[in-house]
Design a protein around this motif. Structure first.
Motif, short mmCIF file in Angstrom:
data_model
loop_
_atom_site.label_atom_id
_atom_site.label_comp_id
_atom_site.label_asym_id
_atom_site.label_seq_id
_atom_site.Cartn_x
_atom_site.Cartn_y
_atom_site.Cartn_z
N ALA A 133 85.34 11.92 16.99
CA ALA A 133 84.10 12.03 17.03
C ALA A 133 83.92 13.47 15.44
O ALA A 133 84.38 14.23 16.22
CB ALA A 133 83.01 12.57 17.97
N PHE A 134 83.64 13.21 14.46
CA PHE A 134 83.27 14.06 13.67
C PHE A 134 81.80 14.57 13.64
O PHE A 134 81.25 13.65 13.67
CB PHE A 134 83.85 13.24 12.47
CG PHE A 134 83.60 13.92 10.84
CD1 PHE A 134 83.05 13.12 10.22
CD2 PHE A 134 83.80 15.27 10.71
CE1 PHE A 134 82.29 14.22 9.40
CE2 PHE A 134 83.81 16.05 9.91
CZ PHE A 134 82.76 15.93 8.66
N PHE A 135 81.52 15.87 13.80
CA PHE A 135 80.51 16.23 13.00
C PHE A 135 80.61 17.30 12.13
O PHE A 135 81.50 17.60 11.47
CB PHE A 135 80.53 17.74 14.84
CG PHE A 135 80.45 17.02 16.30
CD1 PHE A 135 81.29 16.23 16.73
CD2 PHE A 135 78.70 16.31 16.67
CE1 PHE A 135 81.14 15.74 17.67
CE2 PHE A 135 78.34 15.96 17.35
CZ PHE A 135 79.61 15.39 18.61
N LEU A 136 79.00 17.16 11.59
CA LEU A 136 79.17 18.03 10.62
C LEU A 136 77.25 18.55 10.08
O LEU A 136 76.31 17.69 10.59
CB LEU A 136 78.99 16.78 9.47
CG LEU A 136 79.32 18.07 7.63
CD1 LEU A 136 79.78 18.62 7.70
CD2 LEU A 136 79.08 17.08 6.25
N LEU A 137 77.62 19.56 10.08
CA LEU A 137 76.11 20.24 10.38
C LEU A 137 74.62 19.98 11.17
O LEU A 137 73.74 20.01 10.80
CB LEU A 137 75.17 20.11 8.26
CG LEU A 137 76.31 21.14 7.77
CD1 LEU A 137 75.58 20.40 6.33
CD2 LEU A 137 76.21 23.15 8.00
N GLY A 138 75.28 19.39 12.67
CA GLY A 138 74.74 19.87 13.96
C GLY A 138 74.54 17.87 13.55
O GLY A 138 73.88 18.17 14.60
N ASP A 139 75.24 17.00 12.47
CA ASP A 139 75.06 15.61 13.12
C ASP A 139 76.14 15.09 13.82
O ASP A 139 77.47 15.70 12.81
CB ASP A 139 75.09 15.01 11.52
CG ASP A 139 73.64 15.32 10.86
OD1 ASP A 139 73.42 15.67 9.45
OD2 ASP A 139 72.50 15.26 11.48
N LEU A 140 76.30 14.04 14.43
CA LEU A 140 77.03 13.39 14.74
C LEU A 140 76.85 12.20 13.40
O LEU A 140 76.54 11.74 13.71
CB LEU A 140 77.14 12.90 16.09
CG LEU A 140 77.77 11.69 16.70
CD1 LEU A 140 79.32 12.23 16.22
CD2 LEU A 140 78.07 11.00 17.80
N VAL A 141 77.78 12.89 12.56
CA VAL A 141 78.11 12.07 11.32
C VAL A 141 78.73 10.50 11.81
O VAL A 141 78.61 9.23 11.63
CB VAL A 141 79.28 12.49 10.48
CG1 VAL A 141 79.67 11.41 9.07
CG2 VAL A 141 78.95 13.68 9.71
N GLU A 142 80.32 10.05 12.52
CA GLU A 142 80.79 8.97 13.12
C GLU A 142 81.68 9.40 14.16
O GLU A 142 82.39 10.60 14.56
CB GLU A 142 81.98 8.88 11.83
CG GLU A 142 82.97 7.66 12.04
CD GLU A 142 83.46 6.87 10.43
OE1 GLU A 142 83.02 7.63 9.66
OE2 GLU A 142 84.22 7.06 10.90
#
Lengths: 263, 313, 410
Positions: free
Chosen positions: A229-238
Motif C-alpha cells: 500500500a502506497f501512502f502520500l501525505l495522509g492519503d492511501l494512493v494505491e
C-alpha cells in the motif's frame, strides 16, 4: 483521492482487518484522510511512502498504540474479524495480545533473555514455569534465535547484538500467540546481514501470522511483501499485489515514488 | 487458536488493580500538591486567630505590627514584631552582602581558575559545607565566632554579651548561606555557552577579563537564583542563630556588638506551653516570616529584570 | 597586553584564590573546633549510655576484705584500697561540681558480685558495678561503731583519700554502694534518630515515589499538572521551622487519631515527610526520565496494564534514583532541628517510643547548649558523630549517582 474499492482483496472472508473511512488527527493536523483498506490474513502487507505520509500512524491504529499519543483523535472504523476495535467495549489490553508490535529501534527490557520473552505471558497471569519454558523455547525457535540463545537464557538481553535484539523482540511478541504482527521499520537500525536474517524470518512467519510492515526501503517491500500500500501525505494512493504496484502502478504518484523521483 | 492458559479471572483482577493503583498514585500526587496550601491555611489560620475578637488574650494587630518591644514577661504581655522584622532583614542582607561576593568569586575560581586536578577537592569543600547541619554551625558559632566577636569588640572598646551579638549572627549566616549561593553559581557559570567565551577571547580579551566581563554576566540568572535561595535560608535559619543572637527584648539593633532578635529566634525562645497566646503568637510570626520571604523574592526578581544582561535560557 | 591590564588580571585572579581560601579556611576552622573540643569526650561510653544518670543502690554479696596489690597502670591521683581492691578518684563534672569516681575494680574484688538493693521488683537481682560511675555513698560495717556506717562524700563531703582511709582503717566488711551511673550519653537520642529515620522513610518514600510516578507516567501534560508540580516545588522555599508549626496544628490532629496526645516521634516523622516531598519527588522524576520511552511502548504493546508497566519495567530501573533520594533524605532527617523542636520536643528521652517525644542527635545538641550552662563537650562530641554520618551519606550519594549514569551508557 482515488477510489480504492477496486483494489480490495477478491475474497473478503480472508481479511483480518477492514479499515473504512479512517481519519486520524494529531490535535489540528490530519495525518490520515479517509483511508479504506483491507488487510488479508496470513500475508505480508507492506506500507510504503515518504516520511510523514501516515503509514506508521495507520500501523499504530491496529493495536491502538495511538491512544498513548496526546491529542490523537480517530474517525471512522477499523474492524478486526468483524469487531470494531475502537468500540468503547473493546479490551485494549486483550487487543494487544492479539496484535503484537515490533519497533524500529530494538527495545528489549534490561532483563534476561528468558524474562524478556516471558514478559507478556507473565503480564497475562501465566506463572507456571513449565509453560513459560515451553513457550519461550518455541518463540525463540520461531524467531530463529534459539540456537544462539539457548545456553544463555539468563544473560542480560542488552548484551545481544542489534540484530539479535530485534529477533528477541519478535520472539517476545510471538510468545503471546498473536494473530497479527505489526512491524514498524524493523530493519532500519540493522546492518545488511541482520536485515537479511529478519527478512528470511518474515517469510517463515507469515505462514502462521499476518504481518503488516512499514518500510522505507522499496526493495525490501518488493522482496518480502505480498501486498503493498502506497501512502502520500495522509492519503492511501494505491494498494494491490506487490508485483503490480511495483511494475504496473496505476497512479503516477506511485510511479514517481517508486522510480525515485521523490521520497 | 490460543493455547495459552489465560484466565479471565486474572484479567479481571488485573484491571481492578490497575485502576486502584492509578487512583493511589493520583491521590499521592494530590496530597503532595495540597501540602503547601494546607501549610498556609493552618499556620495563617492559627496565627490570625490571635488577633480576632473572641480569642482569650486577643492581641492588637496594630501594636503587633508596629511596636518595638517583645515582652512576654510583662502582664499583660507585649508582642510587637516590627523591630524584629528590621533585625531579621538587616542580618539576612548583611549576611548576603558578606557571602555573595565570596561565593561568586569562589564559584568562578572552581569552574575557571582552579587547576583541573584540584577542582574536585574544592567542590567537595563546598558540598561538605552545604551538608553540615544547622546545630553544628550553631555550636561552632557559640564556641568560636562569639570569641572572635568579643575579641574584636574589646579591640574597639565595646563590650558584648558574651559574644552573642548581631555581628556574630551575620558572620554565622554568611558562612551558612555561602555554600547555597556557591553551588548554584557553579552550575550557572559552568553552563555558560563556550562560544561566548571564545568570542571574547578572539577579540583579544584575556581569560580573566572574559571571566569577569562576559561569563559572570551570562551566568547572572543562575547566580541571582542562588542569591534568592541563600537569602531564603538566611531568613529561615533558626537553631544556629538562636545560639548566638541574645534575644534582646526591644530594638531594632543597629549596633553590631549588641544582642539582637530575629523572627526565627523569637519563634524558638521560651517554648514552654503548647497553647495560649505565648504559643499561638509564634504562628503569627511565622506568617510574618513567610511574607518577608515572599516580598524579598519579588524584589530581587524585579531588580534582576531591570539589570538585564545576557540570559542562558 | 599592557602592564596595567596585566595587573588588573592578577588582582582578579588573586581575588578568586582569596575567596576560595576563605571558604577552605572556614571549613577547616569548623572541623578543628568540633574535633578538638569533642574528640576527648567522645568514647564508647558516651555513645552507649543514657543522658540522664540513674541512681543505683547495690549491695555486695561478700564484703570481706582481702589482699589486693595496686596495679602499676593506675594513675597517681587514684586512691587504691588494698583491702577491697578498688580505686576512687576525685573529679569535677562539666558544670564544675565535685564528683568521686570509681575508677578501678580488681578482677576478684568483692565489688564484682553484687545485687540490686533498691526496693521494688528488681530487688535482689544480680547487678554489675562498673567502672566510671559516680559514688554517692559507700556503706560498710564499722569496727569502731559495730554497725553499718557510711563513707563517701554524700553527707560527709569526704575526698577519695579520706574515704579509702576510713574503709581501710575502720571497715570490718563492705556492705553496699550507692552510686550514679554516668549520664551525659547520647544513646537515647541515637535510638530516637534511627526510629525517626525509619518512620519518616516509611511515610515519605511511598508517598513521594507514588506522586512522582503519577506526575511523570500518568498525568496528562497540561496546565493542571504543571500547577501541581509548582505547588510541590514551592514547599522547598518554606523554612523548616514553619513546617514545625504546621506539624503542631494540622498533623497533630492526625496523630491524635492514633491516641497520641503529645509531641511524638510519629509527629516528627510526618512533618519531616512533608519537608522531604520536593526532594524525593524531584529525584524520582529524574530517575524516571532516564528510562527510555521505548521500554514503555514495548511493555504496553505486549498487553501489560499501565500499573504492570510501572512496577515491572519502570520502577526497577529507577531504583538508583530512589536510592539517591533515600540517602539525601536520611541526611536531611539527621540534620533537621527547628521542625523537630516543635514536633518532638526538647526533652532528652533515654527510652524513646514512637508515641512519645524525645530528641534526635541534632536536637540533643540544641538542648544541652541552651541549658543553664552550654555543654560544649557533649555538643561537640555529638557533632562529630553527626558529621561523620553525614559525610558517609554524601559520599554514598555520589557513588550511587555515578552508577546511575553509567548504567545507561552501555
Amino acid at each position: 483521492m482515488q477510489d480504492t474499492t477496486a483494489f480490495l482483496a477478491a475474497d473478503p472472508a480472508g481479511n483480518i482487518f477492514e479499515v473504512a473511512d479512517l481519519d486520524v488527527y494529531y490535535d489540528k493536523f490530519q495525518a490520515l484522510k479517509k483511508v479504506t483498506i483491507d488487510i488479508p490474513a496470513n500475508e505480508v502487507t507492506a506500507f510504503i511512502g515518504p516520511s510523514g505520509c501516515g503509514k506508521s500512524t495507520l500501523l499504530r491504529c491496529f493495536n491502538r498504540m495511538n491512544d498513548l499519543i496526546e491529542g490523537c483523535r480517530i474517525d471512522g472504523t477499523i474492524r478486526m474479524e468483524g469487531t470494531d476495535i475502537y468500540d468503547r467495549q473493546t479490551d485494549v489490553v486483550k487487543l494487544r495480545t492479539e496484535v503484537g508490535m515490533v519497533f524500529q529501534a530494538p527495545n528489549p527490557f534490561p532483563m534476561s533473555i528468558f524474562d524478556n520473552v516471558a514478559y507478556g505471558l507473565r503480564c497475562q497471569g501465566i506463572r507456571d514455569m513449565k509453560i513459560l519454558r515451553r513457550v519461550v523455547e518455541e518463540s525463540l525457535k520461531k524467531a530463529a534465535l534459539w540456537e544462539e540463545a539457548k545456553d544463555h537464557l539468563h544473560r542480560n538481553a542488552l548484551k545481544l547484538s542489534g540484530g539479535q535484539q530485534q529477533r528477541l523482540c519478535i520472539a517476545r511478541a510471538i510468545a503471546l500467540e498473536p494473530k497479527v504482527i505489526l512491524m514498524d521499520e524493523p530493519t532500519s537500525a540493522l546492518d545488511p546481514i541482520a536485515t537479511a536474517h529478519i527478512e528470511d524470518l518474515i517469510e517463515d512467519l507469515k505462514k502462521q501470522y499476518t504481518i503488516i510492515i512499514v518500510t522505507h526501503s522499496m526493495s525490501q517491500a518488493a522482496r518480502i511483501s505480498d501486498k503493498t500500500a502506497f501512502f502520500l501525505l495522509g492519503d492511501l494512493v494505491e494498494v494491490g499485489e506487490t508485483s503490480e504496484v511495483f511494475h504496473v502502478p496505476r497512479d503516477t504518484r506511485t510511479e514517481d515514488y517508486i522510480s525515485g523521483k521523490f521520497g | 487458536m490460543k493455547t495459552l492458559p489465560i484466565r479471565t479471572s486474572y484479567l479481571r483482577r488485573k484491571k481492578i488493580i490497575d485502576l486502584a493503583a492509578r487512583a493511589i498514585f493520583l491521590l499521592a500526587g494530590l496530597i503532595a500538591a495540597a501540602m503547601i496550601v494546607l501549610i498556609f491555611v493552618f499556620v495563617a489560620g492559627r496565627g490570625i486567630q490571635v488577633f480576632l475578637p473572641g480569642y482569650a488574650n486577643a492581641q492588637n494587630l496594630g501594636e503587633f505590627l508596629t511596636g518595638m518591644r517583645w515582652r512576654p514577661d510583662l502582664s499583660p504581655p507585649v508582642y510587637s514584631v516590627l523591630f524584629i522584622v528590621i533585625n531579621t532583614v538587616i542580618t539576612a542582607f548583611g549576611a548576603a552582602v558578606l557571602a555573595f561576593p565570596v561565593s561568586v568569586m569562589t564559584a568562578l575560581f572552581i569552574v575557571k581558575v582552579a587547576p583541573k586536578s584540584l577542582r574536585l577537592f574544592f567542590t567537595t569543600v563546598v558540598e561538605i559545607l552545604a551538608a553540615i547541619p544547622s546545630v553544628v554551625y550553631g555550636v561552632f558559632a557559640a564556641g568560636s565566632i562569639t570569641r572572635l566577636v568579643s575579641g574584636l569588640a574589646a579591640a574597639f572598646g565595646y563590650t558584648t554579651y558574651g559574644g552573642s551579638s548581631m555581628l556574630a549572627v551575620i558572620l554565622l549566616l554568611a558562612i551558612m548561606i555561602f555554600p547555597t549561593i556557591t553551588s548554584l553559581a557553579i552550575v550557572s557559570i559552568a553552563s555558560v555557552d563556550r562560544n561566548l567565551e571564545l568570542g571574547s577571547l578572539a577579540l583579544g580579551a584575556s581569560q580573566m577579563e572574559t571571566n569577569f566581563k562576559v561569563v559572570l554576566s551570562a551566568a547572572k540568572s543562575g547566580i541571582f537564583a542562588g542569591l534568592i535561595l541563600g537569602l531564603g535560608r538566611a531568613f529561615g535559619e533558626a537553631t544556629a542563630v538562636s545560639m548566638v543572637a541574645g534575644n534582646k527584648m526591644f530594638g531594632p539593633t543597629f549596633n553590631l556588638f549588641d544582642t539582637t532578635r530575629t523572627l526565627t529566634t523569637t519563634m524558638l525562645s521560651g517554648l514552654s506551653e503548647t497553647a495560649g497566646v505565648d504559643y499561638d503568637i509564634r504562628f503569627s510570626i511565622g506568617v510574618v516570616l513567610m511574607i518577608v520571604i515572599l516580598i524579598t523574592n519579588l524584589l530581587i526578581r524585579y531588580v534582576k529584570k531591570h539589570i538585564g544582561g545576557v540570559t542562558n535560557e | 597586553m599592557s602592564s596595567r591590564r596585566k595587573f588588573a588580571d592578577a588582582v582578579r585572579t588573586a581575588v578568586t584564590w582569596l575567596s576560595t581560601s576563605i571558604s577552605v579556611f572556614v571549613l577547616a576552622a569548623i572541623f578543628v573546633f568540633v574535633f578538638s573540643r569533642g574528640w576527648k569526650t567522645l568514647n564508647w561510653e558516651i555513645l552507649t549510655s543514657d543522658y540522664h544518670p540513674k541512681n543505683i543502690m547495690a549491695n555486695v554479696v561478700d564484703g570481706e576484705p582481702g589482699q589486693f596489690a595496686r596495679p602499676d597502670d593506675l594513675p597517681a591521683d587514684a586512691v587504691f584500697s588494698e583491702r577491697y581492691g578498688f580505686a576512687l578518684t576525685d573529679a569535677v563534672d562539666h558544670q564544675k561540681e565535685k564528683q568521686m569516681v570509681l575508677t578501678y575494680i580488681a578482677d576478684d574484688s568483692p565489688l564484682t558480685a553484687a545485687v540490686n538493693a533498691a526496693s521494688g521488683p528488681t530487688r535482689g537481682d544480680p547487678i554489675t558495678i562498673t567502672e566510671d560511675v559516680q559514688i554517692q555513698r559507700i556503706d560498710y560495717m564499722s569496727i569502731e561503731r559495730g554497725r553499718k556506717s557510711p563513707a563517701g562524700f554524700m553527707g560527709s563531703q569526704q575526698t577519695a583519700a579520706e574515704t579509702i582511709e576510713r574503709l581501710e582503717a575502720d571497715g570490718e566488711s563492705l556492705i553496699g554502694f550507692y552510686y550514679q551511673s554516668a549520664g551525659g550519653g547520647m544513646m537515647g537520642s541515637l535510638l530516637a534518630t534511627l526510629m525517626l529515620i525509619g518512620l519518616t522513610l516509611a511515610i515519605a518514600l511511598p508517598l513521594g515515589v507514588s506522586a512522582a510516578v503519577y506526575l511523570h507516567e500518568l498525568a496528562p501534560k497540561n496546565r493542571v499538572t504543571a500547577i501541581l508540580r509548582s505547588l510541590i516545588e514551592m514547599l522547598s522555599g518554606v523554612p523548616s521551622i514553619v513546617f514545625g508549626l504546621m506539624g503542631m496544628t494540622l498533623l497533630f490532629s492526625v496523630t491524635a487519631l492514633f491516641g497520641i496526645t503529645t509531641q511524638s516521634i510519629l509527629l516528627g516523622a510526618m512533618t519531616l515527610a512533608v519537608i522531604l516531598f520536593p526532594v524525593i519527588i524531584r529525584q524520582t522524576e529524574e530517575a524516571l526520565l532516564v528510562v527510555p520511552d521505548g521500554l514503555r511502548m514495548a511493555s504496553l504493546s505486549l498487553g501489560s496494564s499501565r500499573t504492570q508497566m510501572i512496577f515491572r519495567v519502570i520502577l526497577p530501573n529507577a531504583v538508583p534514583g530512589i536510592l539517591t533520594a533515600t540517602l539525601l533524605s536520611i541526611s536531611r532527617v539527621i540534620g533537621e532541628s527547628a521542625a523537630l523542636i516543635y514536633t518532638m520536643g526538647v526533652a532528652i528521652n533515654d527510652k524513646p517510643e514512637i508515641g512519645r517525644g524525645g530528641t534526635t542527635l541534632a536536637v540533643q545538641i540544641w538542648t544541652v547548649m541552651t541549658g543553664e550552662q552550654p555543654n560544649f563537650e557533649l555538643a561537640t562530641a555529638i557533632s562529630i558523630v553527626i558529621l561523620i554520618i553525614v559525610l558517609i551519606l554524601n559520599v554514598s550519594v555520589k557513588l550511587v549517582s555515578a552508577r546511575l549514569n553509567r548504567k545507561w551508557r552501555t
